[in-house]
Structure formats: C-alpha cells, structure tokens
Design a protein around this motif. Structure first.
Motif, PDB file in Angstrom:
ATOM      1  N   UNK A   1       0.864  13.314  -6.184  1.00 50.89           N
ATOM      2  CA  UNK A   1       0.238  12.727  -5.002  1.00 50.89           C
ATOM      3  C   UNK A   1       1.319  12.078  -4.147  1.00 50.89           C
ATOM      4  N   UNK A   2       0.917  11.650  -2.975  1.00 52.15           N
ATOM      5  CA  UNK A   2       1.842  11.061  -2.015  1.00 52.15           C
ATOM      6  C   UNK A   2       1.606   9.562  -1.932  1.00 52.15           C
ATOM      7  N   UNK A   3       2.599   8.824  -1.465  1.00 50.93           N
ATOM      8  CA  UNK A   3       2.441   7.372  -1.314  1.00 50.93           C
ATOM      9  C   UNK A   3       1.256   7.058  -0.406  1.00 50.93           C
ATOM     10  N   UNK A   4       1.019   7.912   0.580  1.00 49.68           N
ATOM     11  CA  UNK A   4      -0.092   7.693   1.518  1.00 49.68           C
ATOM     12  C   UNK A   4      -1.468   7.905   0.888  1.00 49.68           C
ATOM     13  N   UNK A   5      -1.525   8.604  -0.226  1.00 50.32           N
ATOM     14  CA  UNK A   5      -2.807   8.933  -0.856  1.00 50.32           C
ATOM     15  C   UNK A   5      -3.614   7.676  -1.157  1.00 50.32           C
ATOM     16  N   UNK A   6      -2.954   6.639  -1.650  1.00 47.12           N
ATOM     17  CA  UNK A   6      -3.641   5.400  -2.040  1.00 47.12           C
ATOM     18  C   UNK A   6      -3.217   4.217  -1.163  1.00 47.12           C
ATOM     19  N   UNK A   7      -2.694   4.485   0.010  1.00 48.59           N
ATOM     20  CA  UNK A   7      -2.197   3.442   0.896  1.00 48.59           C
ATOM     21  C   UNK A   7      -3.290   2.413   1.200  1.00 48.59           C
ATOM     22  N   UNK A   8      -2.946   1.138   1.048  1.00 48.67           N
ATOM     23  CA  UNK A   8      -3.878   0.068   1.366  1.00 48.67           C
ATOM     24  C   UNK A   8      -4.774  -0.360   0.222  1.00 48.67           C
ATOM     25  N   UNK A   9      -4.702   0.335  -0.911  1.00 49.99           N
ATOM     26  CA  UNK A   9      -5.512  -0.041  -2.071  1.00 49.99           C
ATOM     27  C   UNK A   9      -4.743  -1.072  -2.880  1.00 49.99           C
ATOM     28  N   UNK A  10      -5.365  -2.216  -3.091  1.00 50.89           N
ATOM     29  CA  UNK A  10      -4.736  -3.277  -3.877  1.00 50.89           C
ATOM     30  C   UNK A  10      -5.727  -3.765  -4.915  1.00 50.89           C
ATOM     31  N   UNK A  11      -5.240  -4.158  -6.048  1.00 51.64           N
ATOM     32  CA  UNK A  11      -6.051  -4.752  -7.115  1.00 51.64           C
ATOM     33  C   UNK A  11      -7.129  -3.829  -7.674  1.00 51.64           C
ATOM     34  N   UNK A  12      -6.986  -2.540  -7.512  1.00 48.88           N
ATOM     35  CA  UNK A  12      -7.931  -1.599  -8.124  1.00 48.88           C
ATOM     36  C   UNK A  12      -7.436  -1.233  -9.511  1.00 48.88           C
ATOM     37  N   UNK A  13      -8.369  -1.020 -10.420  1.00 48.39           N
ATOM     38  CA  UNK A  13      -8.032  -0.571 -11.768  1.00 48.39           C
ATOM     39  C   UNK A  13      -8.178   0.941 -11.822  1.00 48.39           C
ATOM     40  N   UNK A  14      -7.162   1.595 -12.353  1.00 46.46           N
ATOM     41  CA  UNK A  14      -7.191   3.038 -12.554  1.00 46.46           C
ATOM     42  C   UNK A  14      -7.599   3.290 -13.995  1.00 46.46           C
ATOM     43  N   UNK A  15      -8.725   3.986 -14.186  1.00 45.16           N
ATOM     44  CA  UNK A  15      -9.170   4.374 -15.529  1.00 45.16           C
ATOM     45  C   UNK A  15      -8.851   5.842 -15.747  1.00 45.16           C
ATOM     46  N   UNK A  16      -8.202   6.138 -16.884  1.00 44.91           N
ATOM     47  CA  UNK A  16      -7.831   7.509 -17.228  1.00 44.91           C
ATOM     48  C   UNK A  16      -8.382   7.848 -18.612  1.00 44.91           C
ATOM     49  N   UNK A  17      -8.433   9.112 -18.910  1.00 47.79           N
ATOM     50  CA  UNK A  17      -8.961   9.560 -20.207  1.00 47.79           C
ATOM     51  C   UNK A  17      -8.089   9.042 -21.343  1.00 47.79           C
ATOM     52  N   UNK A  18      -8.693   8.887 -22.501  1.00 49.40           N
ATOM     53  CA  UNK A  18      -7.943   8.447 -23.682  1.00 49.40           C
ATOM     54  C   UNK A  18      -6.814   9.438 -23.968  1.00 49.40           C
ATOM     55  N   UNK A  19      -5.644   8.888 -24.265  1.00 45.13           N
ATOM     56  CA  UNK A  19      -4.473   9.710 -24.541  1.00 45.13           C
ATOM     57  C   UNK A  19      -3.638  10.016 -23.309  1.00 45.13           C
ATOM     58  N   UNK A  20      -4.078   9.569 -22.131  1.00 48.16           N
ATOM     59  CA  UNK A  20      -3.367   9.883 -20.885  1.00 48.16           C
ATOM     60  C   UNK A  20      -2.685   8.669 -20.256  1.00 48.16           C
ATOM     61  N   UNK A  21      -2.821   7.519 -20.873  1.00 47.03           N
ATOM     62  CA  UNK A  21      -2.298   6.273 -20.302  1.00 47.03           C
ATOM     63  C   UNK A  21      -0.794   6.337 -20.053  1.00 47.03           C
ATOM     64  N   UNK A  22      -0.044   6.814 -21.016  1.00 44.73           N
ATOM     65  CA  UNK A  22       1.410   6.858 -20.894  1.00 44.73           C
ATOM     66  C   UNK A  22       1.843   7.745 -19.723  1.00 44.73           C
TER      67      UNK A  22
END
Length: 192
Positions: A121-142
């Motif tokens: 993804x690009x830096x602009x993809x999530x531009x302006x998003x602050x304090x959001x939690x990203x949840x990912x599938x188990x085993x994908x955190x790293x």
C-alpha cells in the motif's frame, strides 16, 4: 459501494471509484446510479461521504443481471473522507488497495483485515488515520508489524480468541454474535 469490473473472465471487480469518475464528481453530493464513462463496467450506488458507523466490504457483489463478481480490489479514493466510519472490515479476497483508499477516515477506530499477507500500500492509503487499531488474522501479526505503511498503525493486534465482536472483552455479546453468525445473520466483526 460502487464497483468496476476489472476482469470479466474471472468475474473480478474493484470496489469504489475509478480515478476519472471520482475527480469528475468530487463536489457532487449525490451521484447517479450508473455511469457510461466507466470502462468495462458500470457504476453502482456510491458510498456517501456522510456514511457513519460500520462498513463491511463484501467478498462478492452481484450486478443487476444477477452476475456475481469476486471483490479483489479497493479503488483509488474508494472510502476517502468518510470521517464517520468507525469500523471497516476488509475481506480475504482483496489483492489490491489503491492510493487514498481510506484517506481521511478520521473517525476510524478499527480496521479489520482478513488478508493473510500484507498487501503493498501507499502512505496516502491511510493518510489522516490516527489512533485506529489494526486487527489481523492470527499468525499474521509479525508480517503486518514489519510491513511498509501497515506498521504505522498505532496498535496492531491479532483477532482475539473468543472476542468475536472486538470490544476487548469475552462476554455474552460474543456468544450472541457467534449464534448469530451460525444462523447466517450479520455479525461483523467476526474472525471467519
């Protein structure tokens, strides 16, 4: 959401605006239900920038002729400026997320991503998003914690065992959500 046919052979579509249409109608508060300018597809009901609450991007969409398409991409500016969205779920079918796709989703608290490998993804993809939690599938955190742009989320967590509604607690609401999921009801967020 809107979708543009990107691969007729494999029945694949991209959710959101194409560049031309978004730029042409950026100031329009309401958009027509179809657009002849979209190449190889039609334009279906746009997401209103005033949309609030939870949004689950579907794995499949069906057009007016009953043809079902797999959603494989999130287009440029698809959900940009939807500051009222608090939760967005990205399905495992997504292969591409374009520039500014979630830009200025300033109210976002949870982004749930069901894709196992972090997409480029690009830096602009999530531009302006602050304090959001990203949840990912188990085993994908790293992998997500090390991936360009994904690692910039303030908090990255794996889908927790038992906490199917992602509220930070395992309680009766999780049981209700699980039963609802088993009955085929809308139960996002849910680790499926």
């Amino acid at each position: 959401a809107t979708f543009t046919i990107t691969d007729k052979t494999n029945n694949e579509v991209m959710i959101g605006y194409d560049n031309y249409y978004y730029e042409a109608d950026i100031y329009s508060p309401t958009l027509p239900s179809t657009d002849s300018h979209v190449v190889e597809g039609k334009y279906f009901t746009a997401i209103d920038k005033a949309t609030e609450g939870r949004l689950t991007i579907p794995e499949t969409v069906t057009d007016e002729n009953g043809v079902t398409y797999t959603v494989t991409g999130i287009a440029n500016h698809a959900f940009a400026e939807c500051s009222g969205l608090t939760f967005i779920s990205v399905p495992k079918t997504i292969k591409d997320i374009d520039t500014f796709a979630f830009s200025q989703c300033t109210g976002l608290k949870i982004l749930k991503v069901c894709v196992n490998e972090p997409l480029e993804v690009f830096a602009s993809t999530f531009e302006g998003i602050e304090d959001a939690t990203l949840y990912v599938r188990r085993g994908c955190l790293e992998a997500y914690s090390a991936a360009k742009c994904w690692k910039d989320f303030s908090l990255i967590r794996e889908f927790p065992n038992g906490d199917v509604n992602l509220d930070g607690e395992v309680n009766i609401q999780d049981v209700v959500a699980t039963v609802g999921h088993m009955l085929g009801n809308e139960t996002e967020p849910f680790d499926v």
